[in-house]
Design a protein around this motif. Structure first.
Motif, PDB file in Angstrom:
ATOM      1  N   VAL A   1     -15.733  -1.333  -0.072  1.00 19.98           N
ATOM      2  CA  VAL A   1     -16.323  -2.280   1.363  1.00 19.98           C
ATOM      3  C   VAL A   1     -17.962  -2.076   1.195  1.00 19.98           C
ATOM      4  O   VAL A   1     -18.325  -1.257   0.254  1.00 19.98           O
ATOM      5  CB  VAL A   1     -15.882  -1.358   2.529  1.00 19.98           C
TER       6      VAL A   1
ATOM      7  N   THR B   1     -14.224   4.172   5.726  1.00 20.02           N
ATOM      8  CA  THR B   1     -14.792   4.030   4.035  1.00 20.02           C
ATOM      9  C   THR B   1     -15.541   2.769   3.928  1.00 20.02           C
ATOM     10  O   THR B   1     -15.430   1.995   4.659  1.00 20.02           O
ATOM     11  CB  THR B   1     -13.437   3.838   3.162  1.00 20.02           C
TER      12      THR B   1
ATOM     13  N   VAL C   1       0.792  -1.114  -0.128  1.00 19.31           N
ATOM     14  CA  VAL C   1      -0.293   0.015  -0.005  1.00 19.31           C
ATOM     15  C   VAL C   1       0.701   1.196   0.031  1.00 19.31           C
ATOM     16  O   VAL C   1       1.744   1.422   1.051  1.00 19.31           O
ATOM     17  CB  VAL C   1      -0.828   0.012   1.266  1.00 19.31           C
TER      18      VAL C   1
ATOM     19  N   TRP D   1     -10.176  -3.081   7.171  1.00 15.10           N
ATOM     20  CA  TRP D   1      -9.332  -1.730   6.999  1.00 15.10           C
ATOM     21  C   TRP D   1      -9.089  -1.023   8.410  1.00 15.10           C
ATOM     22  O   TRP D   1      -8.334  -0.669   8.652  1.00 15.10           O
ATOM     23  CB  TRP D   1      -9.943  -1.174   5.954  1.00 15.10           C
ATOM     24  N   GLN D   2     -10.338  -1.132   9.130  1.00 10.51           N
ATOM     25  CA  GLN D   2     -10.286  -0.389  10.195  1.00 10.51           C
ATOM     26  C   GLN D   2      -9.173  -1.043  11.252  1.00 10.51           C
ATOM     27  O   GLN D   2      -8.328  -0.301  11.893  1.00 10.51           O
ATOM     28  CB  GLN D   2     -11.765  -0.492  11.081  1.00 10.51           C
TER      29      GLN D   2
ATOM     30  N   PHE E   1      -8.590  -6.044  -2.152  1.00  9.88           N
ATOM     31  CA  PHE E   1      -7.875  -4.804  -2.759  1.00  9.88           C
ATOM     32  C   PHE E   1      -8.568  -4.252  -3.800  1.00  9.88           C
ATOM     33  O   PHE E   1      -8.064  -2.973  -3.950  1.00  9.88           O
ATOM     34  CB  PHE E   1      -6.203  -5.356  -2.986  1.00  9.88           C
TER      35      PHE E   1
ATOM     36  N   LEU F   1     -15.150  -5.904   5.330  1.00  8.83           N
ATOM     37  CA  LEU F   1     -14.128  -5.389   4.825  1.00  8.83           C
ATOM     38  C   LEU F   1     -13.944  -4.046   5.706  1.00  8.83           C
ATOM     39  O   LEU F   1     -12.752  -3.612   5.926  1.00  8.83           O
ATOM     40  CB  LEU F   1     -14.058  -4.942   3.262  1.00  8.83           C
TER      41      LEU F   1
ATOM     42  N   PHE G   1       0.902  -5.426   3.255  1.00  2.68           N
ATOM     43  CA  PHE G   1      -0.126  -6.242   3.803  1.00  2.68           C
ATOM     44  C   PHE G   1      -0.146  -7.594   3.229  1.00  2.68           C
ATOM     45  O   PHE G   1       0.154  -8.051   1.846  1.00  2.68           O
ATOM     46  CB  PHE G   1      -1.332  -5.644   3.107  1.00  2.68           C
TER      47      PHE G   1
ATOM     48  N   GLY H   1     -10.261   6.848   5.651  1.00  2.00           N
ATOM     49  CA  GLY H   1      -9.634   5.682   6.056  1.00  2.00           C
ATOM     50  C   GLY H   1      -9.313   5.829   7.623  1.00  2.00           C
ATOM     51  O   GLY H   1      -9.284   7.016   8.156  1.00  2.00           O
ATOM     52  N   THR H   2      -8.675   4.872   8.243  1.00  4.49           N
ATOM     53  CA  THR H   2      -8.132   4.899   9.611  1.00  4.49           C
ATOM     54  C   THR H   2      -7.089   5.846   9.567  1.00  4.49           C
ATOM     55  O   THR H   2      -6.195   5.992   8.733  1.00  4.49           O
ATOM     56  CB  THR H   2      -7.800   3.564  10.025  1.00  4.49           C
TER      57      THR H   2
ATOM     58  N   ALA I   1      -6.787  -3.148  10.411  1.00  2.02           N
ATOM     59  CA  ALA I   1      -5.342  -2.909   9.754  1.00  2.02           C
ATOM     60  C   ALA I   1      -4.674  -1.649   9.890  1.00  2.02           C
ATOM     61  O   ALA I   1      -3.626  -1.298  10.046  1.00  2.02           O
ATOM     62  CB  ALA I   1      -5.443  -2.999   8.127  1.00  2.02           C
ATOM     63  N   GLY I   2      -5.568  -0.462   9.974  1.00  2.00           N
ATOM     64  CA  GLY I   2      -5.199   0.656   9.979  1.00  2.00           C
ATOM     65  C   GLY I   2      -4.634   1.092  11.207  1.00  2.00           C
ATOM     66  O   GLY I   2      -4.303   2.280  11.577  1.00  2.00           O
TER      67      GLY I   2
END
Length: 762
Positions: free
Chosen positions: A424, A218, A22, A384-385, A420, A380, A249, A74-75, A387-388
């Motif tokens: 979401v 998101t 990313v 992403w939350q 990817f 999703l 990732f 995003g986060t 992961a962030g």
């Protein structure tokens, strides 16, 4: 960091399925709004914030102009500043102004309070109001606080029912902030949507019309979801212009192993190394490397086991001094335990923490280097939350998604585009659900008599038959002026639809260890169940559902327990139906009855020791379902024989449940399924997938709407699995009440091919 993790893998194993880099995003500053309070800007500058980002200013400008707005970025994109700017500028400019901040977790509200207090603004009187707030402090908060940080549960149970006491606060309420609003989905989100309408109604009665500012990860159609949540038009800001460091990732799939079964050594069952065990090993390796790491698990038990296993790995690796720097964090802990863990994590005293999603939406932890996801978190948006959480200071970060033995996890790690290259999910709520609307209308009427003008606020035509039913049941009384609550006691409405929680108590000392949901208690704290709390093991002596208590004793048996249940389903009403050349696809209302009938004891290796009967109460659920049937000609044409048909349908049902979260913002534990070679109501082979919440939560409806795509992904997941006859990665289910028997992998493909060949062309 990733290379170091790979060196710890056994020779010949290749768990890495995909690596996504990313890319970083450069800094794009903007100018402060002209109306922002000077003292606030000075305080922000003192914390290192010299300029905002464009999306923060855009959202703040909408809110200051009086338009409700959702910021969906995003986060670590600075959503907090987007609502702090208008909220704090308002209370600093006018001491009588008030603001309400709502979050789905106590940890997040407490963290926001710490952040506001750190600004040191003389005119700011912020206070946290939740279930842990002492009653002697609540009077001060009600009278003096100008920013109240709370949650929907307390709003529902305390502030709204006692609105006369909070009249001064409601009369001056200018902003309502709803943080992490994507979390409000399904049954819980539907309840919260109606709680917010109750808030708006009482504010209007006191002469206020607050602006709503919503913050979301998101998501698809964030404006529509936010508007449905608050019942107002909402502007959307979703262009993320925040800087971001590079992130690696990795998609990680533990290899298949073949293990013999204690019951049938002739037919070994292929399994993967458990995601929790793999995550524990990765956590230990990362802690040894000095990387501050969070591991997200799917359950409270998983968090406890992962932390305990990581400690053992550290001791075995000769790093015992680091074992005390690893801990578990989950819901159900007492308030003082949560706060102590939060302080240790924020300070860096803890290097590794295994947690549930309690920290997905929790405290702002800067300086994390890595996040490990032990299984797909359900959506999703959550992925992403979680992961962030790593790399929030802009440094390089590592995210490792470890697949569980589950159809959806297997599909995702082997189809990276599904993560990817896909937007979401949209948040699914249904405020018109009568099982939600009825209790909420009673709550609203108890607060202030409902008038005909209020009916539109609560759903208009959808509310009218519900009101009539409430009057018929004697819960409401109809008068010319409106509808009145008839009882002296307050109405009962549980936002999370789980009944009163069951408290877990140590029998010898009387110490309160934690709580479990009433709906899951028969399966998790039944007599003889093994219960984990902060790494300690207990065995349940007694479960008293009537009084909501489970008594446990300390014990460390060399096994785990797993409840087994039976399920039946009856069709009550068909709302949509289509017949497609021998295959029918339908959606409607069903009644599901299920009962926990036994529990299995298994060694930690997974070996089955025995199964013991249980006598738990029968539970009934009226909900929504999607189902399909096949006629005799279709079954014959597909090449399915009658002896193998139950296993084929059962396998197709399991896999479909596993893949529905790819298309609806749900988790496989939010839904259930039943399959039968001849259902009593249809007279045909039938597969049902239903919402696991009273009245439905919108998930089955979403499955019906996208059925061709959903079943096509289900087929791909089964066909793409490398096992020969079926495994947890494709057709076996961790929640199967029949012990995953019978199952037929090849037959499931024939069933899905027969259905897809007809529905794709409709």
């Amino acid at each position: 960091m990733l290379a170091a993790l790979l060196t710890g893998c056994p020779p010949g194993e290749t768990p890495l399925r995909h690596v996504e880099q990313v890319q970083p995003r450069p800094l794009t500053p903007a100018a402060w709004p002209s109306w922002a309070a000077p003292e606030l800007l000075a305080a922000l500058a003192a914390t290192g914030i010299d300029a905002p980002w464009p999306h923060q200013v855009e959202a703040a400008e909408h809110a200051w102009a009086g338009d409700s707005v959702v910021i969906a970025t995003g986060t670590a994109s600075g959503k907090s500043l987007a609502y702090q700017l208008p909220m704090l500028s308002a209370v600093l400019a006018e001491s009588r102004s008030r603001a309400l901040y709502l979050s789905p977790t106590k940890a997040l509200a407490a963290d926001q309070h710490r952040a506001l207090s750190a600004l040191g603004l003389p005119g700011l009187r912020a206070a946290t109001l939740d279930g842990d707030t002492p009653f002697e402090e609540r009077d001060w908060i009600r009278q003096h606080a100008n920013v109240v940080l709370s949650n929907p549960d307390l709003l529902h149970r305390t502030l709204l029912p006692q609105h006369q006491r909070y009249s001064g606060f409601l009369r001056r309420l200018r902003f309502v902030v709803i943080d992490e609003c994507h979390h409000y989905r399904g049954l819980f989100g539907s309840h919260v949507s109606l709680v917010l309408r109750r808030l708006r109604r009482l504010c209007a009665a006191y002469g206020a019309a607050p602006v709503f500012v919503l913050a979301s990860a998101t998501s698809a159609t964030p404006g529509q979801s936010a508007s449905r949540l608050v019942g107002l038009p909402v502007r959307t800001v979703d262009s993320d212009r925040s800087p971001r460091g590079p992130r690696t990732f990795a998609l990680w799939e533990p290899p298949l192993a073949v293990r013999g079964s204690s019951q049938d050594a002739e037919q070994p069952a292929p399994i993967r190394r458990a995601a929790g065990s793999e995550a524990a090993r990765l956590l230990a390796d990362l802690v040894i490397a000095g990387a501050r790491t969070l591991v997200f698990t799917r359950s409270r038990r998983g968090a406890e086991l992962t932390a305990l296993s990581a400690k053992n790995h550290l001791v075995e690796a000769g790093a015992a001094e680091l074992a005390d720097r690893v801990a578990a964090y989950r819901g159900g802990y007492l308030a003082q335990e949560r706060r102590a863990l939060e302080r240790s994590l924020t300070s860096g005293e803890l290097l590794g923490v295994a947690t549930t999603n309690a920290l997905e939406l929790g405290i702002d932890i800067t300086g994390l280097d890595a996040v490990v996801l032990a299984g797909y978190p359900g959506t999703l948006a959550s992925l992403w939350q979680q992961a962030g959480r790593a790399g929030r200071r802009g440094q390089d970060a590592l995210v490792v998604f470890v697949a569980r033995d589950d159809p959806l996890d297997t599909y995702l790690v082997n189809n990276p585009a599904a993560i990817f290259a896909r937007p979401v999910e949209a948040s699914v709520t249904d405020p018109a659900n009568p099982h939600v609307l009825g209790p909420q209308l009673c709550c609203a009427a108890a607060e202030l008599a409902l008038t005909p003008a209020d009916v539109e606020l609560f759903g208009g035509p959808a509310a009218e038959p519900v009101l009539a039913a409430l009057v018929e049941r004697g819960l409401l009384r109809r008068r010319p002026a409106g509808w009145f609550w008839t009882d002296r006691n307050r109405p009962s409405a549980n936002l999370r639809g789980a009944g009163q929680p069951v408290t877990v108590v140590e029998s010898a000392s009387g110490s309160l260890l934690g709580t479990v949901d009433a709906g899951t208690a028969p399966a998790t704290v039944h007599p003889a169940a093994v219960y984990l709390h902060q790494g300690s093991s207990f065995v349940v002596e007694e479960l008293d559902l009537e009084h909501g208590a489970a008594l446990v004793r300390p014990e460390e048996p060399p096994w785990t327990t797993c409840a087994q249940e039976i399920t039946d389903i009856a069709i009550l009403a068909t709302e949509q139906s289509a017949m497609l050349d021998g295959v029918s696809v339908q959606f409607g209302t069903v009644e599901v009855s299920h009962q926990v009938v036994s529990y299995q004891r298994r060694r930690f290796s997974g070996e089955l020791l025995d199964e013991t009967p249980l006598d738990m109460p029968l539970q009934r659920l009226v909900t929504k379902a999607v189902w399909y049937t096949l006629d005799e000609a279709c079954v014959a044409e597909a090449g399915l024989d009658q002896p193998g048909l139950p296993g084929a349908l059962h396998a197709a049902e399991h896999a479909a449940i596993g893949l529905l979260p790819l298309f609806a913002s749900c988790d496989r534990w939010d839904i259930g399924g039943v399959s039968t070679a001849q259902h009593a109501d249809t007279g045909r082979p039938t597969v049902f997938v239903y919402d696991g919440h009273p009245g439905g939560a919108g998930f089955a409806a979403r499955g019906h709407a996208v059925l061709p795509d959903w079943l096509a992904a289900t087929r791909a997941a089964i066909a793409g699995c490398e096992c020969l006859t079926g495994c947890p990665s494709c057709i076996q289910s961790p929640k199967c009440g029949n012990g995953n028997h019978p199952l037929d992998k090849a037959g499931a493909l024939l069933v899905l091919d027969a259905v897809l060949s007809r529905v794709i062309t409709r």
